[in-house]
Every structure is written in C-alpha cells, then in structure tokens.
Design a protein around this motif. Structure first.
Motif, PDB file in Angstrom:
ATOM      1  N   MET A 166      17.624  18.086  52.892  1.00  7.69           N
ATOM      2  CA  MET A 166      16.470  18.748  53.497  1.00  7.69           C
ATOM      3  C   MET A 166      15.808  19.735  52.543  1.00  7.69           C
ATOM      4  SD  MET A 166      17.365  19.375  57.538  1.00  7.69           S
ATOM      5  CE  MET A 166      15.664  19.846  57.884  1.00  7.69           C
ATOM      6  N   ALA A 167      16.604  20.371  51.698  1.00  6.01           N
ATOM      7  CA  ALA A 167      16.032  21.328  50.754  1.00  6.01           C
ATOM      8  C   ALA A 167      15.079  20.651  49.775  1.00  6.01           C
ATOM      9  CB  ALA A 167      17.153  22.041  49.993  1.00  6.01           C
ATOM     10  N   ASP A 168      15.259  19.344  49.571  1.00  9.32           N
ATOM     11  CA  ASP A 168      14.379  18.606  48.665  1.00  9.32           C
ATOM     12  C   ASP A 168      13.103  18.128  49.357  1.00  9.32           C
ATOM     13  OD1 ASP A 168      16.271  18.832  46.602  1.00  9.32           O
ATOM     14  OD2 ASP A 168      17.339  17.059  47.335  1.00  9.32           O
ATOM     15  N   HIS A 169      13.166  17.987  50.685  1.00 10.82           N
ATOM     16  CA  HIS A 169      12.041  17.401  51.422  1.00 10.82           C
ATOM     17  C   HIS A 169      11.129  18.434  52.075  1.00 10.82           C
ATOM     18  CE1 HIS A 169      15.071  13.886  51.930  1.00 10.82           C
ATOM     19  NE2 HIS A 169      14.423  13.790  50.793  1.00 10.82           N
ATOM     20  N   TRP A 170      11.563  19.704  52.088  1.00  2.41           N
ATOM     21  CA  TRP A 170      10.772  20.752  52.733  1.00  2.41           C
ATOM     22  C   TRP A 170      10.610  21.922  51.779  1.00  2.41           C
ATOM     23  CZ3 TRP A 170       8.758  19.719  57.543  1.00  2.41           C
ATOM     24  CH2 TRP A 170       9.280  18.603  58.206  1.00  2.41           C
ATOM     25  N   ASP A 171       9.505  22.662  51.948  1.00  2.00           N
ATOM     26  CA  ASP A 171       9.176  23.732  51.011  1.00  2.00           C
ATOM     27  C   ASP A 171       9.787  25.080  51.372  1.00  2.00           C
ATOM     28  OD1 ASP A 171       7.540  21.924  49.613  1.00  2.00           O
ATOM     29  OD2 ASP A 171       5.846  22.336  50.942  1.00  2.00           O
ATOM     30  N   GLY A 172      10.210  25.239  52.607  1.00  2.00           N
ATOM     31  CA  GLY A 172      10.773  26.520  53.006  1.00  2.00           C
ATOM     32  C   GLY A 172      11.175  26.509  54.467  1.00  2.00           C
ATOM     33  N   ILE A 173      11.681  27.658  54.937  1.00  2.00           N
ATOM     34  CA  ILE A 173      12.195  27.746  56.296  1.00  2.00           C
ATOM     35  C   ILE A 173      11.798  29.078  56.922  1.00  2.00           C
ATOM     36  CG2 ILE A 173      14.418  28.696  55.536  1.00  2.00           C
ATOM     37  CD1 ILE A 173      15.730  27.096  57.807  1.00  2.00           C
ATOM     38  N   VAL A 174      11.462  29.024  58.200  1.00  2.00           N
ATOM     39  CA  VAL A 174      11.189  30.219  59.000  1.00  2.00           C
ATOM     40  C   VAL A 174      12.273  30.293  60.067  1.00  2.00           C
ATOM     41  CG1 VAL A 174       9.637  31.300  60.660  1.00  2.00           C
ATOM     42  CG2 VAL A 174       8.711  30.237  58.585  1.00  2.00           C
ATOM     43  N   ASN A 175      13.064  31.358  60.046  1.00  2.00           N
ATOM     44  CA  ASN A 175      14.138  31.559  61.017  1.00  2.00           C
ATOM     45  C   ASN A 175      13.573  32.343  62.189  1.00  2.00           C
ATOM     46  OD1 ASN A 175      16.755  31.421  62.018  1.00  2.00           O
ATOM     47  ND2 ASN A 175      17.361  33.329  61.031  1.00  2.00           N
ATOM     48  N   VAL A 176      13.394  31.686  63.334  1.00  2.00           N
ATOM     49  CA  VAL A 176      12.660  32.272  64.460  1.00  2.00           C
ATOM     50  C   VAL A 176      13.434  33.400  65.124  1.00  2.00           C
ATOM     51  CG1 VAL A 176      11.608  31.798  66.693  1.00  2.00           C
ATOM     52  CG2 VAL A 176      11.451  30.113  64.858  1.00  2.00           C
ATOM     53  N   THR A 177      14.643  33.105  65.582  1.00  2.00           N
ATOM     54  CA  THR A 177      15.472  34.083  66.271  1.00  2.00           C
ATOM     55  C   THR A 177      16.907  33.565  66.239  1.00  2.00           C
ATOM     56  OG1 THR A 177      15.740  35.388  68.314  1.00  2.00           O
ATOM     57  CG2 THR A 177      15.141  33.066  68.556  1.00  2.00           C
ATOM     58  N   THR A 178      17.812  34.222  66.929  1.00  2.64           N
ATOM     59  CA  THR A 178      19.205  33.802  66.930  1.00  2.64           C
ATOM     60  C   THR A 178      19.692  33.576  68.359  1.00  2.64           C
ATOM     61  OG1 THR A 178      20.129  36.036  67.069  1.00  2.64           O
ATOM     62  CG2 THR A 178      19.618  35.178  64.861  1.00  2.64           C
ATOM     63  N   VAL A 179      20.795  32.868  68.477  1.00  2.00           N
ATOM     64  CA  VAL A 179      21.382  32.603  69.789  1.00  2.00           C
ATOM     65  C   VAL A 179      21.753  33.906  70.483  1.00  2.00           C
ATOM     66  CG1 VAL A 179      23.399  31.626  70.968  1.00  2.00           C
ATOM     67  CG2 VAL A 179      22.207  30.291  69.222  1.00  2.00           C
ATOM     68  N   ASN A 180      22.373  34.819  69.748  1.00  2.25           N
ATOM     69  CA  ASN A 180      22.815  36.064  70.373  1.00  2.25           C
ATOM     70  C   ASN A 180      21.647  36.903  70.878  1.00  2.25           C
ATOM     71  OD1 ASN A 180      25.435  35.364  69.894  1.00  2.25           O
ATOM     72  ND2 ASN A 180      25.749  36.746  68.181  1.00  2.25           N
ATOM     73  N   LYS A 181      20.535  36.878  70.163  1.00  8.02           N
ATOM     74  CA  LYS A 181      19.347  37.598  70.634  1.00  8.02           C
ATOM     75  C   LYS A 181      18.784  36.945  71.896  1.00  8.02           C
ATOM     76  CE  LYS A 181      17.846  39.422  66.143  1.00  8.02           C
ATOM     77  NZ  LYS A 181      16.800  39.350  65.073  1.00  8.02           N
ATOM     78  N   LEU A 182      18.767  35.622  71.930  1.00 11.22           N
ATOM     79  CA  LEU A 182      18.254  34.922  73.108  1.00 11.22           C
ATOM     80  C   LEU A 182      19.138  35.172  74.331  1.00 11.22           C
ATOM     81  CD1 LEU A 182      17.192  31.506  71.540  1.00 11.22           C
ATOM     82  CD2 LEU A 182      15.699  33.342  72.326  1.00 11.22           C
ATOM     83  N   ILE A 183      20.451  35.272  74.117  1.00 11.18           N
ATOM     84  CA  ILE A 183      21.354  35.593  75.219  1.00 11.18           C
ATOM     85  C   ILE A 183      21.091  37.016  75.711  1.00 11.18           C
ATOM     86  CG2 ILE A 183      23.768  36.026  75.822  1.00 11.18           C
ATOM     87  CD1 ILE A 183      24.532  33.693  74.001  1.00 11.18           C
ATOM     88  N   ALA A 184      20.930  37.946  74.785  1.00  7.98           N
ATOM     89  CA  ALA A 184      20.685  39.346  75.149  1.00  7.98           C
ATOM     90  C   ALA A 184      19.374  39.495  75.914  1.00  7.98           C
ATOM     91  CB  ALA A 184      20.675  40.221  73.898  1.00  7.98           C
ATOM     92  N   GLU A 185      18.394  38.654  75.580  1.00  7.14           N
ATOM     93  CA  GLU A 185      17.079  38.737  76.228  1.00  7.14           C
ATOM     94  C   GLU A 185      16.993  37.891  77.492  1.00  7.14           C
ATOM     95  OE1 GLU A 185      14.623  37.501  73.019  1.00  7.14           O
ATOM     96  OE2 GLU A 185      14.860  39.361  71.892  1.00  7.14           O
ATOM     97  N   GLY A 186      18.059  37.151  77.812  1.00  9.05           N
ATOM     98  CA  GLY A 186      18.093  36.375  79.042  1.00  9.05           C
ATOM     99  C   GLY A 186      17.498  34.988  78.955  1.00  9.05           C
ATOM    100  N   TYR A 187      17.128  34.540  77.749  1.00  8.05           N
ATOM    101  CA  TYR A 187      16.549  33.200  77.602  1.00  8.05           C
ATOM    102  C   TYR A 187      17.627  32.121  77.505  1.00  8.05           C
ATOM    103  CZ  TYR A 187      12.263  35.792  76.647  1.00  8.05           C
ATOM    104  OH  TYR A 187      11.189  36.638  76.742  1.00  8.05           O
ATOM    105  N   LEU A 188      18.824  32.507  77.107  1.00  7.14           N
ATOM    106  CA  LEU A 188      19.982  31.617  77.114  1.00  7.14           C
ATOM    107  C   LEU A 188      21.101  32.311  77.876  1.00  7.14           C
ATOM    108  CD1 LEU A 188      20.205  30.280  73.420  1.00  7.14           C
ATOM    109  CD2 LEU A 188      19.272  29.097  75.412  1.00  7.14           C
ATOM    110  N   VAL A 189      22.079  31.528  78.307  1.00  3.08           N
ATOM    111  CA  VAL A 189      23.259  32.118  78.950  1.00  3.08           C
ATOM    112  C   VAL A 189      24.460  31.936  78.032  1.00  3.08           C
ATOM    113  CG1 VAL A 189      22.374  31.673  81.261  1.00  3.08           C
ATOM    114  CG2 VAL A 189      23.873  29.982  80.189  1.00  3.08           C
ATOM    115  N   PRO A 190      25.428  32.841  78.081  1.00  2.51           N
ATOM    116  CA  PRO A 190      26.631  32.683  77.252  1.00  2.51           C
ATOM    117  C   PRO A 190      27.513  31.564  77.789  1.00  2.51           C
ATOM    118  CG  PRO A 190      26.874  34.549  78.728  1.00  2.51           C
ATOM    119  CD  PRO A 190      25.464  34.060  78.905  1.00  2.51           C
ATOM    120  N   LEU A 191      28.398  31.077  76.937  1.00  3.66           N
ATOM    121  CA  LEU A 191      29.366  30.065  77.342  1.00  3.66           C
ATOM    122  C   LEU A 191      30.737  30.698  77.557  1.00  3.66           C
ATOM    123  CD1 LEU A 191      28.643  27.041  74.950  1.00  3.66           C
ATOM    124  CD2 LEU A 191      28.007  27.270  77.352  1.00  3.66           C
TER     125      LEU A 191
END
Length: 538
Positions: A166-191
């Motif tokens: 993938m590093a050869d086929h794409w020019d860069g990456i944008v890291n949107v957010t993390t699982v732990n942040k989404l859990i803290a904000e209520g968008y995901l639930v913990p397991l």
C-alpha cells in the motif's frame, strides 16, 4: 414510477442531510491540505463505525457542486445495494456499474462501482473523483483505474491499511480518529472479551500467504463446537439475560454447517452464509431478515463474507472461531462488527467470545491500534506480515489463573480474588474456563516496577523519546541507534513487545517532552552504572 419521483422517497431525502462530526470535518480538511501539497492518492484511515461512508458521501456532494463526476468503488457485490441505499437517503442521484443491476445508467455523474465488475469492463469516460471503499483489499483493476485516471483525486477508505504494497500505491495517509476516542464519545461501544477454549493449531497447514488452510482450521475447530454452543448460551444468559443477535466467524463451510446443526439441536436458529452460496437471493433474504429488530434468526454464521462493511448495529455478540496466523487486519475488522453503537436498543457494550486465540495473539497490537491509530503506510503494512500465535506467556500476562479475571501485566496478585502469580514460567489454564480480557494500552504496556513518571502512560511517546535520544547520542548510525533505543524501551516495559512496524517509524524529535527525555537519560545512566559495577565486581 421512477424511484426519485416517489413522494415517500422525496420526503426521506428532504429529511436527511449529512451532518459531519467534528473529527470528520477535520479529516476532510486534512485531505484538502494534503492534496494542496500535491498528494493525489490519499488513504483515509478510520475505525469501523467512524462514518467513513458519510465522509465519502459528503465529499461527493461537494464534488457535485463543481459539476464533476465521482465513482465510489466497493469491493463486494453485497455492499453495492447497502451503499446505494445510503446514497439515496442523502439525496445523491447515482447509477450503478454492476452486472445486471436495474440502476445501471452511465449518464449519471455519480456511480457506485463493483470492483469485480470493473475488472470485466472497459469504461472510457473516467471520473474526476475516485473513492475506494475498503481500500486495503487491493484489486489490480482498481489500481489500473487510478493510474489511468491520472488527473482524478483519489481517496481510499479503510480501518486497516495493513496490506503489503500500500505504501507504494498511495501518496499518504490521514488518520481520522481512534477506537478509544470513538468509545469515549459514544460512537462505538467497548467489548467485553472472553478468551474461551480454542482448537490446537500447532503444526496446522498454511497457505502460500502464511494463513491457516481453511478446511484444516475448520476440522480442528469442529472438535470444540460443543464448547462454542454451550459458552454462547451461558454467557448471553449471564450478560444479557438470554439469547441476543450474534455473528459467528467460521473458518470453513463444513465447520459453519456443524455449528448451525448444533445450535439447532439446542433450539436456536443460526444460518450460514458463505462465499460458496449458489444463490445471492437466498443470502440477501437471510441478511434482510437478520437486520430486522425482531429477527427470527438468532445468529449468522459467516465464512469469509461478513468480515468487512457489514453494518447491523444491534448485534450484541460476536464469536471468533477462525484463527489467524498473520492477519491482524481480519481480526480487527471482525471485532468491529460488534462495536457499533445502537441508540434504539440502548446497547452499552458488545460481547466477544474468542474461540480462536486471536485476542491473545494480537493483544498488544490491538491495544496500540485502539489507542493511537495509524501513523504511516510504510509502518502499517508490517502489521500483517509477521505470524503470531497465542502463547502461555501472553496468557500469563493478561489473565488470572484462579478466577479468570483480567489482571494487570505487572501485578503480583489478582485484585479480584487475591491469587498470586506463580514464580515459574507456567500458568494454570483450565480447559474451557473463561477469562476476561481488556483491550487497553494502559494495561498491555506496563512499566517496570518502581518507575512512576507520568509520561510512562504513553508508551508511544517513550519510544519516540528513546529514538531521539539515541540518534543524537551515537556515532554508529541510525541502525545502531534504533537497536539501542529498543533496548532502552524494552527495559522500561519488560513484559511487552514493541508492536509490529513501530521499530522503523520515523523519529519526531520536536515532539519529545522534557520529562520523557529525562526518563531516557536516567535509564541510560542507570544501565551504565550497573554495567560499571558489574565490571568492578568481576
């Protein structure tokens, strides 16, 4: 009557608009800034449940205001209708490029495209914007399209950008957010994860890609199907008061069929769907029934078809029966199917019954990903390159040998029952006993006893500080500096391994905090003092 002229449809479209969350707005802005620097092909890395499709749909709406064309490429035929329904609900008029689809219309400025169909067709009119869903599933036809449409902006959506190349086929990456942040904000639930009895995979045959051969994994898994059924009944009763909507990930069709049979014998309706299904109509009917809040289907048994992009938020339980030797991405994708929040049902957590050993094999890597996300493609693609296996050492690190509850990696005794760790290198493991497991960087990366600096709660920053310190204090070159840094980091976190790919991550000296630098300096001085004392004693 045309679909868009239906009063019900018009009412639905008028009532629904895309309202981006704060982190989604930031992701779009990051994409714009990266594109302004000349990056044409960008990966948008975001966890399952973060709304990647909504971000893509929003970008398409912006694109339409410029009277430009856009393609949204999905990697599975089963996701075409699901994506189409989402687009219709947002009022995005579109055609579909898929064999025999009733909405095929090449004149539409927006197209939903099946990657499989793209490989079989030659389409001359190329789009201005290409969005690739599940971009880690790289198809040559999609890569060829991106190359051919040389002026098009390209965005790849994925939760697991770990595929080699993938590093050869794409020019860069944008890291949107993390699982732990989404859990803290209520968008995901913990397991709530239970590590259950799993088949012995020692000596199991592997395919050319290093993964276990499906039929052999299935045959070994069949030996514990009874435990799977019994555990599900007892644990759903304990956690939810009775049976709940469930997804099972099975290694083979034969294994899935036996699971369905034994669940039926116990009085529950589990239905298998697999890549060998002869009828898409029958499979779609099962999925439609399963989506209903009052579904007559207790569980779907999936053999390689629901790992990605399957969205049923009211699923409360997942069962992992497919062991992976290397595919960290598959493990993460599967767990994501149970982590979506569901306001309608009041879902506060998901139950994960691990009969594969995957949650132990990938424990530290999962904790790291959930806390920090993905930094770079060159580092991320190493996550799926090295084999892991559930080991006694990993069990000893995470679980209490008496009551089965999670125990802090560096703790001497269990806080729940007082059980003390044995001095030997073995651990008491009771066949079929359940143990609790928490995916957390704080519990997975524990510092050496006696270290109390506040910065130790962020092991990633400690690694960066060690890199910066060693690179600025050695004359032997970068390779030697990295090996030195690893020695320091391992001395600080003696019970943990550096997650795959992190060894080669770029050093960021400007991000090193003074307390982290001072910690590394003290560790180096401590080691040198100890070495000097040892030489003097000799």
């Amino acid at each position: 009557m045309d679909l868009f002229s239906s009063p019900a449809f018009v009412e639905e479209v008028r009532a629904k608009e895309i309202v981006l969350r704060a982190y989604q707005v930031d992701a779009v802005n990051q994409l714009r800034r990266s594109a302004a620097t000349g990056a044409r092909r960008l990966i948008l890395a975001a966890p399952t449940g973060s709304g990647k499709t909504e971000i893509g749909a929003h970008m398409i709406q912006l694109n339409q205001k410029k009277l430009s064309t856009a393609w949204f490429i999905v990697d599975r035929v089963t996701l075409v209708d699901q994506t189409s329904q989402r687009f219709f609900s947002y009022g995005i008029d579109h055609g579909i490029i898929q064999g025999g689809n009733r909405l095929t219309d090449y004149s539409k400025p927006v197209q939903i495209v099946s990657a499989q169909t793209l490989a079989r067709r030659s389409i001359r009119k190329l789009p201005d914007l290409i969005i690739v869903d599940e971009a880690h599933c790289e198809y040559q036809s999609v890569l060829d399209l991106i190359e051919e449409a040389g002026s098009a902006r390209v965005v790849g959506l994925t939760a697991t950008p770990f595929t080699s190349g993938m590093a050869d086929h794409w020019d860069g990456i944008v890291n949107v957010t993390t699982v732990n942040k989404l859990i803290a904000e209520g968008y995901l639930v913990p397991l709530k994860i239970k590590a259950c009895v799993s088949p012995d995979m020692k000596g199991a045959k592997k395919k050319f890609n290093g993964e276990y051969e499906e039929e052999e994994a299935g045959q070994r898994g069949i030996t514990i199907v009874g435990d799977v059924v019994h555990t599900w009944i007892s644990q759903t009763r304990a956690m939810f008061g009775g049976p709940v909507k469930t997804i099972v990930f099975s290694p083979s069709v034969a294994h899935g069929a036996e699971l369905c049979r034994q669940f039926a014998d116990a009085g529950f309706n589990f239905q298998q769907i697999s890549y060998l299904d002869k009828s898409d109509t029958e499979r779609d009917a099962k999925i439609r029934e399963f989506r209903k809040p009052d579904s007559s289907i207790d569980g779907l048994v999936s053999c390689a078809v629901l790992t990605k992009g399957f969205d049923v938020p009211d699923v409360l339980c997942g069962i992992s029966c497919r062991p992976y030797a290397k595919s960290f991405s598959s493990h993460v994708q599967e767990m994501g199917r149970v982590m979506r929040s569901s306001l309608d049902t009041g879902k506060t957590f998901g139950l994960w019954l691990d009969h594969s050993g995957n949650c132990i094999s990938f424990a530290d890597d999962t904790a790291w990903l959930y806390e920090y996300g993905v930094d770079s493609l060159s580092d991320a693609q190493k996550k799926d390159s090295e084999p892991r296996e559930p080991t006694e050492k990993a069990k000893k690190k995470h679980f209490c040998g008496q009551c089965g509850m999670q125990i802090e990696p560096m703790a001497v005794s269990c806080a729940a029952c007082g059980w003390e760790r044995p001095n030997s290198n073995t651990i008491q493991v009771v066949q079929g006993e359940l143990v609790d497991f928490e995916v957390s960087a704080k519990t997975s990366f524990q510092p050496r006893k006696g270290l109390r600096a506040e910065c130790l709660s962020d092991p990633k920053s400690i690694w960066n500080a060690a890199l910066a310190y060693c690179m600025s204090n050695t004359r032997k070159g970068e390779d030697a500096a990295r090996k030195w840094a690893y020695g320091i980091w391992a001395g600080i976190y003696p019970s943990s391994k550096l997650p795959y790919g992190l060894f080669d991550v770029s050093c960021r000296p400007n991000d090193v905090a003074p307390d982290a630098w001072n910690l590394i300096d003290r560790e180096v001085r401590r080691f040198r003092k100890g070495s000097k004392s040892a030489r003097s004693a000799a």
